[in-house]
Design an enzyme around this catalytic site. Sequence first.
Site, PDB file in Angstrom:
ATOM      1  N   ALA A   1      -9.804   9.408   8.601  1.00  0.00           N
ATOM      2  CA  ALA A   1     -10.147   8.047   9.064  1.00  0.00           C
ATOM      3  C   ALA A   1      -8.881   7.195   8.942  1.00  0.00           C
ATOM      4  CB  ALA A   1     -11.314   7.459   8.282  1.00  0.00           C
ATOM      5  N   LEU A   2      -7.836   7.700   9.547  1.00  0.00           N
ATOM      6  CA  LEU A   2      -6.495   7.152   9.327  1.00  0.00           C
ATOM      7  C   LEU A   2      -6.338   5.747   9.902  1.00  0.00           C
ATOM      8  CD1 LEU A   2      -4.361  10.342  10.070  1.00  0.00           C
ATOM      9  CD2 LEU A   2      -5.224   9.520   7.864  1.00  0.00           C
TER      10      LEU A   2
ATOM     11  N   ASP B   1      -4.257   2.346  -4.243  1.00  0.00           N
ATOM     12  CA  ASP B   1      -4.992   3.058  -5.297  1.00  0.00           C
ATOM     13  C   ASP B   1      -4.017   3.249  -6.461  1.00  0.00           C
ATOM     14  OD1 ASP B   1      -7.514   3.839  -3.676  1.00  0.00           O
ATOM     15  OD2 ASP B   1      -5.839   4.382  -2.402  1.00  0.00           O
TER      16      ASP B   1
ATOM     17  N   GLY C   1      -0.243   5.579  -1.941  1.00  0.00           N
ATOM     18  CA  GLY C   1      -0.253   4.123  -1.783  1.00  0.00           C
ATOM     19  C   GLY C   1      -0.556   3.418  -3.098  1.00  0.00           C
TER      20      GLY C   1
ATOM     21  N   GLY D   1      -2.238   1.840   7.089  1.00  0.00           N
ATOM     22  CA  GLY D   1      -1.844   2.066   5.687  1.00  0.00           C
ATOM     23  C   GLY D   1      -1.365   3.498   5.503  1.00  0.00           C
ATOM     24  N   HIS D   2      -2.154   4.444   6.026  1.00  0.00           N
ATOM     25  CA  HIS D   2      -1.747   5.859   5.949  1.00  0.00           C
ATOM     26  C   HIS D   2      -0.444   6.070   6.724  1.00  0.00           C
ATOM     27  CE1 HIS D   2      -6.300   6.399   5.599  1.00  0.00           C
ATOM     28  NE2 HIS D   2      -5.861   6.931   4.481  1.00  0.00           N
TER      29      HIS D   2
ATOM     30  N   SER E   1      -8.300  -0.085   4.617  1.00  0.00           N
ATOM     31  CA  SER E   1      -9.059   0.979   3.962  1.00  0.00           C
ATOM     32  C   SER E   1      -9.967   1.626   5.001  1.00  0.00           C
ATOM     33  CB  SER E   1      -9.926   0.370   2.855  1.00  0.00           C
ATOM     34  OG  SER E   1     -10.923   1.287   2.468  1.00  0.00           O
ATOM     35  N   SER E   2     -10.175   2.925   4.839  1.00  0.00           N
ATOM     36  CA  SER E   2     -11.081   3.622   5.766  1.00  0.00           C
ATOM     37  C   SER E   2     -12.489   3.044   5.665  1.00  0.00           C
ATOM     38  CB  SER E   2     -11.126   5.114   5.436  1.00  0.00           C
ATOM     39  OG  SER E   2      -9.814   5.604   5.369  1.00  0.00           O
ATOM     40  N   ARG E   3     -12.807   2.450   4.510  1.00  0.00           N
ATOM     41  CA  ARG E   3     -14.152   1.896   4.316  1.00  0.00           C
ATOM     42  C   ARG E   3     -14.349   0.568   5.050  1.00  0.00           C
ATOM     43  NH1 ARG E   3     -13.199   4.301  -0.736  1.00  0.00           N
ATOM     44  NH2 ARG E   3     -14.779   5.837  -1.281  1.00  0.00           N
TER      45      ARG E   3
HETATM   46  P1  PAJ Z   1      -7.257   8.128   1.194  1.00  0.00           P
HETATM   47  O1  PAJ Z   1      -8.177   7.073   0.710  1.00  0.00           O
HETATM   48  O2  PAJ Z   1      -7.405   8.657   2.573  1.00  0.00           O
HETATM   49  O3  PAJ Z   1      -5.792   7.595   1.023  1.00  0.00           O
HETATM   50  C1  PAJ Z   1      -4.698   8.426   1.278  1.00  0.00           C
HETATM   51  C2  PAJ Z   1      -3.452   7.704   0.793  1.00  0.00           C
HETATM   52  O4  PAJ Z   1      -3.272   6.509   1.562  1.00  0.00           O
HETATM   53  C3  PAJ Z   1      -3.543   7.273  -0.688  1.00  0.00           C
HETATM   54  O5  PAJ Z   1      -2.312   7.502  -1.335  1.00  0.00           O
HETATM   55  C4  PAJ Z   1      -3.855   5.791  -0.565  1.00  0.00           C
HETATM   56  O6  PAJ Z   1      -3.437   5.033  -1.690  1.00  0.00           O
HETATM   57  C5  PAJ Z   1      -3.067   5.441   0.678  1.00  0.00           C
HETATM   58  N1  PAJ Z   1      -3.552   4.195   1.263  1.00  0.00           N
HETATM   59  C6  PAJ Z   1      -4.825   3.907   1.647  1.00  0.00           C
HETATM   60  N2  PAJ Z   1      -4.901   2.649   2.104  1.00  0.00           N
HETATM   61  C7  PAJ Z   1      -3.650   2.132   2.026  1.00  0.00           C
HETATM   62  C8  PAJ Z   1      -3.064   0.852   2.327  1.00  0.00           C
HETATM   63  N3  PAJ Z   1      -3.790  -0.143   2.818  1.00  0.00           N
HETATM   64  N4  PAJ Z   1      -1.741   0.686   2.104  1.00  0.00           N
HETATM   65  C9  PAJ Z   1      -0.982   1.692   1.593  1.00  0.00           C
HETATM   66  N5  PAJ Z   1      -1.475   2.908   1.273  1.00  0.00           N
HETATM   67  C10 PAJ Z   1      -2.781   3.125   1.484  1.00  0.00           C
HETATM   68  O7  PAJ Z   1      -6.567   8.441  -1.702  1.00  0.00           O
HETATM   69  C11 PAJ Z   1      -7.129   9.374  -1.132  1.00  0.00           C
HETATM   70  O8  PAJ Z   1      -7.344   9.414   0.222  1.00  0.00           O
HETATM   71  C12 PAJ Z   1      -7.590  10.618  -1.874  1.00  0.00           C
HETATM   72  O9  PAJ Z   1      -7.966  10.249  -3.173  1.00  0.00           O
HETATM   73  C13 PAJ Z   1      -6.528  11.746  -1.920  1.00  0.00           C
HETATM   74  C14 PAJ Z   1      -5.260  11.312  -2.637  1.00  0.00           C
HETATM   75  C15 PAJ Z   1      -6.205  12.222  -0.494  1.00  0.00           C
HETATM   76  C16 PAJ Z   1      -7.119  12.951  -2.693  1.00  0.00           C
HETATM   77  O10 PAJ Z   1      -8.293  13.402  -2.098  1.00  0.00           O
END
Ligand code: PAJ
Length: 282
Positions: free
Chosen positions: A32-33, A151, A148, A36-37, A186-188
């Site tokens: 759900a990129l 988290d 990131g 941020g990702h 956030s994906s949420r």
């Molecule tokens: P996920 O929530 O998909 O996030 C993947 C990575 O993207 C994490 O390191 C998270 O901190 C970063 N990220 C998410 N939103 C961000 C934003 N707005 N700005 C910068 N970085 C951001 O975190 C996870 O997945 C899982 O816990 C995972 C590490 C993949 C283990 O399953």
Amino acid sequence: MRIFNNKKDLKDCLLDYKTNKKTIGFVPTMGALHQGHLSLIEKAKQKNDIVVVSIFVNPTQFNNVEDLEKYPKTIENDILLLRSASCDILFSPSVTEIYPKNITSEKFNFEGLEHQMEGRFRDGHFDGVGTVVKALFEIITPEKAYFGQKDFQQLQIVKKMVEKHHLPVKVKGCPIYREEDGLAMSSRNARLPKEQRSIAPFIYKTLQKIQQKFDTKNISEINEWLENEFKKQPLLTLEYFTIADEKTLKSAESKKANKKYRAFIAVFAGSVRLIDNIRLKN
Ligand code: PAJ
């Protein structure tokens, strides 16, 4: 971009790159990129020859079945985004590929980091994160891995795991990428109903005010102010707010000159749980 679902094929491919002395940067995700990702991928592209992204919705880190079931899955769009970001390799394994026997977590000791904040509200969450990240590091063996600060607790825990298990990978923390109105991506966020989405930037605005107040107010005054602010917001329910030491993640009661602090928050907007944090200067 090459796509692998199977760890053996991925390892064979990476071995070729390693033999040719190519450096590998790794960005683990649950798909759900969003931007941020992509900001992590961009960082990884700058510093490594080959960038591997994983998409795996890790069942062992969800303490809530509904959250796992409702976790957005947008693989086709993710692939388009990864191509546009010039990602070299996508690893998108099945659950049995990562958990061939039981879908359970290894138990970790993160020296107390796991008991703070998210750890208090998401039982077993960090054992799940540790299990999957360690498994992915072992399959991919990257030189560098990108996480990131969104988290922040997860980032510190992964660093601790790498240190304790002597894993040969450098863990890099990257800044929080935000929507124009300040809401941390956030994906949420996609699950936020319209009304909640429009009020959600209040979270970051409040954190920015805390950053200013940290100059002149003491921590208990700030905590009280924040609780009152959230009482005025019927659409947002505060789960926790804390000002904590960046290293130990323990809540601080007073400011000490040689420590770095961050404010951390978790909020429910309806059934959607949002987290954010901000660096404080003292
Ligand atoms: P996920 O929530 O998909 O996030 C993947 C990575 O993207 C994490 O390191 C998270 O901190 C970063 N990220 C998410 N939103 C961000 C934003 N707005 N700005 C910068 N970085 C951001 O975190 C996870 O997945 C899982 O816990 C995972 C590490 C993949 C283990 O399953």
